[in-house]
Design an enzyme around this catalytic site. Structure first.
Site, mmCIF file in Angstrom:
data_model
loop_
_atom_site.group_PDB
_atom_site.id
_atom_site.type_symbol
_atom_site.label_atom_id
_atom_site.label_comp_id
_atom_site.label_asym_id
_atom_site.label_seq_id
_atom_site.Cartn_x
_atom_site.Cartn_y
_atom_site.Cartn_z
ATOM 1 N N GLN A 145 -74.825 12.810 26.339
ATOM 2 C CA GLN A 145 -74.215 12.395 25.075
ATOM 3 C C GLN A 145 -75.021 11.254 24.469
ATOM 4 O O GLN A 145 -75.422 10.333 25.185
ATOM 5 C CB GLN A 145 -72.796 11.868 25.301
ATOM 6 C CG GLN A 145 -71.750 12.891 25.623
ATOM 7 C CD GLN A 145 -70.448 12.190 25.962
ATOM 8 O OE1 GLN A 145 -70.149 11.969 27.122
ATOM 9 N NE2 GLN A 145 -69.672 11.825 24.960
ATOM 10 N N SER A 148 -72.777 6.072 21.716
ATOM 11 C CA SER A 148 -72.671 4.628 21.544
ATOM 12 C C SER A 148 -73.964 4.028 20.993
ATOM 13 O O SER A 148 -75.061 4.512 21.278
ATOM 14 C CB SER A 148 -72.333 3.955 22.872
ATOM 15 O OG SER A 148 -71.088 4.401 23.357
ATOM 16 N N SER A 180 -75.532 8.193 29.964
ATOM 17 C CA SER A 180 -75.574 8.613 31.376
ATOM 18 C C SER A 180 -76.487 9.819 31.535
ATOM 19 O O SER A 180 -76.376 10.793 30.789
ATOM 20 C CB SER A 180 -74.172 8.973 31.862
ATOM 21 O OG SER A 180 -73.293 7.886 31.736
ATOM 22 N N GLU A 263 -64.329 14.402 27.338
ATOM 23 C CA GLU A 263 -64.788 13.364 28.258
ATOM 24 C C GLU A 263 -63.620 12.698 28.973
ATOM 25 O O GLU A 263 -63.646 12.503 30.201
ATOM 26 C CB GLU A 263 -65.603 12.316 27.502
ATOM 27 C CG GLU A 263 -66.113 11.196 28.392
ATOM 28 C CD GLU A 263 -66.928 10.167 27.631
ATOM 29 O OE1 GLU A 263 -67.491 9.271 28.282
ATOM 30 O OE2 GLU A 263 -66.985 10.248 26.389
ATOM 31 N N GLU A 384 -58.458 -0.619 25.268
ATOM 32 C CA GLU A 384 -57.718 -1.072 24.089
ATOM 33 C C GLU A 384 -57.626 0.052 23.045
ATOM 34 O O GLU A 384 -56.572 0.259 22.429
ATOM 35 C CB GLU A 384 -58.404 -2.295 23.479
ATOM 36 C CG GLU A 384 -58.341 -3.547 24.349
ATOM 37 C CD GLU A 384 -59.332 -3.550 25.501
ATOM 38 O OE1 GLU A 384 -59.234 -4.420 26.366
ATOM 39 O OE2 GLU A 384 -60.219 -2.666 25.530
#
Length: 405
Positions: A145, A148, A180, A263, A384
């Site tokens: 992936q 981010s 990853s 995921e 969060e």
């Protein structure tokens, strides 16, 4: 599960799986019960060196090809793309038999099989499905992936990587982080901004990128654990054809939500033998150090064991339903909480034994798990963010106030 609960076809299927594994794998060694027996390792938190990792990938690829060619590589997949077209039940039957054998680690396939491939199946063009799905499940390709970014934080829609229209495709440039397996991956699912003038969530597009393109550079990131499982990836002027867009240009946020749901749900699918399962080993640790009668230790361990089972049951309930729903956020949040709790309780039991490697069996091995816990609270969406999703989208509570701009 008793044989009386299986149909003749299910029994025949498990017999075929057992016959295959008898030929291609070794039965798990029978460890003597008791503290100090079996491998001094845990299934969660352990990180091999890069050299060890590449050796594990090679072994996983070789076994995966044999498995796929025997008809067991993608049991629930559509036959037109190389799958066996069976119900989810048959994957569970396979796993039940496979648990008795010593098989190569398939950690390198988790992202491709549980996260990227289901997204390809849901959003990919016929060309992309034909080109990638069968090789992914056969082990001919490994996927990662590319989501981010250093400046986006938890705001996935804030990505700055750009895709600029170039004829029948896109020129892509940008930087990704926390990727990853990027160093051994062949393809990557990359979220980019293709319309800077559109509203933040509407200007995104998801693309499949060739990780071997000369414009792709992968650099390792050393973590608190000492491992380098994550990477930062730099993409410089890489051409991606229109056929490799998932959905349509501008659908990137929708596709990303499918991927993130996959995921989060995948976090409940990890299996381990009792010899390396952190919860089973934690019980042995507590008993070995004579703390099984401590009411506080017992209570905390009970919470951990219950939480583990709820994660497994929730993942099983969600499997086979298509695109993951609310269960995915629940699984992800509970998983990160459980890893934290396991590490903390192990530390309470071990004290200084957890901080220095004295060679004593079953002690220092917990340090890596405890150090990996913070990454669990970030991967797949921070805790969060997960709580906000559950509050707003599941419980229907008012949205969190947004800052004035």
């Amino acid at each position: 599960m008793s044989d009386q609960r299986r149909t003749p076809d299910e029994t025949a299927f498990q017999d075929a799986v057992r016959a295959f594994l008898d030929t291609h794998a070794k039965p798990l060694p029978e460890w003597e019960e008791g503290w100090g027996n079996g491998p001094d390792e845990l299934s969660a938190g352990a990180e091999p060196t890069r050299e060890e990792e590449l050796s594990m990938v090679a072994a996983a690829v070789a076994f995966r090809r044999e498995l796929f060619d025997a008809g067991f590589g993608w049991l629930t997949g559509p036959p037109e793309y190389g799958g066996a077209g069976r119900a989810q039940r048959y994957q569970e039957l396979f796993d039940e038999v496979a648990a008795d054998y010593e098989l190569p680690s398939e950690a390198c396939f988790i992202v491709g099989h549980h996260i990227v491939a289901p997204t390809l199946l849901a959003w990919g063009t016929p060309e992309v499905k034909e080109r990638y799905l069968r090789p992914l499940y056969r082990g001919d390709l490994v996927a990662c992936q590319l989501f981010s970014e250093p400046e986006a934080g938890s705001d996935l829609a804030g990505v700055k990587s750009r895709g600029v229209r170039d004829g029948d495709g896109w020129r892509v440039s940008g930087q990704k982080v926390w990727t990853s397996g990027g160093h051994y991956s062949d393809i990557g699912e990359m979220l980019v901004r293709t319309d800077p003038d559109a509203p933040k969530h509407a200007g995104l597009t998801m693309l499949m990128v060739d990780m071997h393109d000369p414009g792709v550079e992968v650099r390792p990131l050393r973590q608190l654990t000492g491992g380098e499982a994550f990477n930062e990836v730099f993409v410089d002027d890489v051409f991606v054809p229109d056929s490799h867009v998932l959905g349509k240009p501008g659908d990137g946020w929708k596709v990303a939500m499918t991927t993130l749901g996959n995921e989060r749900a995948s976090m409940g699918y990890r299996t381990a033998s009792p010899a390396t399962d952190p919860v089973e080993r934690l019980l042995g640790l507590i008993q070995h150090f004579g703390l099984a009668g401590d009411p506080h230790i017992r209570q905390e361990f009970a919470r951990i064991a219950i939480r583990r089972d709820v994660i497994r049951w929730t993942a099983a309930r969600a499997s086979g339903r298509g695109e993951p729903g609310a269960e995915a956020s629940i699984i992800k949040l509970m998983d990160s909480e459980n890893v934290r709790a396991i590490g903390e309780l192990a530390g309470r039991v071990l004290g200084p034994r957890m901080t220095a490697d004295t060679g004593e069996w079953g002690t220092y091995v917990w340090a890596e798990l405890a150090l990996s816990a913070p990454s669990r609270r970030i991967a797949g969406g921070t805790d969060e963010i997960m709580r906000n999703i559950m509050a707003e989208r599941i419980l229907g509570l008012p949205r969190e106030p947004r800052p004035l701009t």
